[in-house]
Write a protein that holds these residues in place. Structure first.
Motif, PDB file in Angstrom:
ATOM      1  N   LEU A  68       0.841  -1.202   0.000  1.00 52.60           N
ATOM      2  CA  LEU A  68       0.000   0.000   0.000  1.00 52.60           C
ATOM      3  C   LEU A  68       0.879   1.256   0.000  1.00 52.60           C
ATOM      4  N   ASN A  69       1.946   1.222   0.772  1.00 54.61           N
ATOM      5  CA  ASN A  69       2.883   2.342   0.836  1.00 54.61           C
ATOM      6  C   ASN A  69       4.166   1.941   0.118  1.00 54.61           C
ATOM      7  N   PRO A  70       4.439   2.537  -1.047  1.00 53.94           N
ATOM      8  CA  PRO A  70       5.616   2.124  -1.814  1.00 53.94           C
ATOM      9  C   PRO A  70       6.925   2.477  -1.111  1.00 53.94           C
ATOM     10  N   VAL A  71       7.921   1.641  -1.347  1.00 57.61           N
ATOM     11  CA  VAL A  71       9.264   1.862  -0.833  1.00 57.61           C
ATOM     12  C   VAL A  71       9.989   2.760  -1.821  1.00 57.61           C
ATOM     13  N   LEU A  72      10.683   3.761  -1.314  1.00 56.14           N
ATOM     14  CA  LEU A  72      11.469   4.653  -2.159  1.00 56.14           C
ATOM     15  C   LEU A  72      12.911   4.156  -2.210  1.00 56.14           C
ATOM     16  N   ILE A  73      13.649   4.633  -3.182  1.00 55.73           N
ATOM     17  CA  ILE A  73      15.077   4.332  -3.245  1.00 55.73           C
ATOM     18  C   ILE A  73      15.791   5.341  -2.355  1.00 55.73           C
ATOM     19  N   GLU A  74      16.449   4.832  -1.324  1.00 55.39           N
ATOM     20  CA  GLU A  74      17.179   5.699  -0.400  1.00 55.39           C
ATOM     21  C   GLU A  74      18.545   6.062  -0.967  1.00 55.39           C
ATOM     22  N   LYS A  75      19.208   5.076  -1.575  1.00 53.48           N
ATOM     23  CA  LYS A  75      20.517   5.332  -2.174  1.00 53.48           C
ATOM     24  C   LYS A  75      20.827   4.241  -3.182  1.00 53.48           C
ATOM     25  N   LEU A  76      21.719   4.540  -4.088  1.00 53.72           N
ATOM     26  CA  LEU A  76      22.178   3.546  -5.041  1.00 53.72           C
ATOM     27  C   LEU A  76      23.229   2.688  -4.359  1.00 53.72           C
ATOM     28  N   GLY A  77      23.193   1.405  -4.593  1.00 52.47           N
ATOM     29  CA  GLY A  77      24.103   0.480  -3.922  1.00 52.47           C
ATOM     30  C   GLY A  77      23.391  -0.226  -2.781  1.00 52.47           C
ATOM     31  N   ALA A  78      24.095  -1.164  -2.191  1.00 56.80           N
ATOM     32  CA  ALA A  78      23.535  -1.975  -1.108  1.00 56.80           C
ATOM     33  C   ALA A  78      23.390  -1.152   0.170  1.00 56.80           C
ATOM     34  N   CYS A  79      22.427  -1.531   0.982  1.00 58.75           N
ATOM     35  CA  CYS A  79      22.253  -0.907   2.303  1.00 58.75           C
ATOM     36  C   CYS A  79      23.387  -1.374   3.205  1.00 58.75           C
TER      37      CYS A  79
END
Length: 84
Positions: A68-79
């Motif tokens: 229901l609530n989409p996940v945004l891209i926080e950063k490029l690359g692995a967390c």
């Protein structure tokens, strides 16, 4: 004494600069193409705001279709501390 103080201040400045190597936070929506029936198998990781590492942006899109609530891209690359 002055040489030692200058040396210590220089060392602190260098250490401070070396610590700024984190990735830039971007917080953007994933670029999704609804016409594609599946995702490619390329590994181009993105870190979501849910702290999961997705193998590529397409897989994040497919995950967002279930939410229901989409996940945004926080950063490029692995967390850094990815929950798997």
């Amino acid at each position: 004494m002055k040489v030692a103080i200058i040396f210590l201040l220089s060392a602190l400045a260098l250490l401070n600069l070396a610590g700024n190597t984190t990735a830039k936070v971007i917080l953007r929506k994933a670029n999704c193409d609804a016409t594609i029936p599946g995702c490619p198998k390329n590994y181009n990781p993105v870190c979501g705001t849910d702290k999961f590492t997705y193998a590529n942006e397409c897989l994040l899109c497919f995950e967002n279709r279930k939410r229901l609530n989409p996940v945004l891209i926080e950063k490029l690359g692995a967390c850094e501390n990815s929950r798997i």
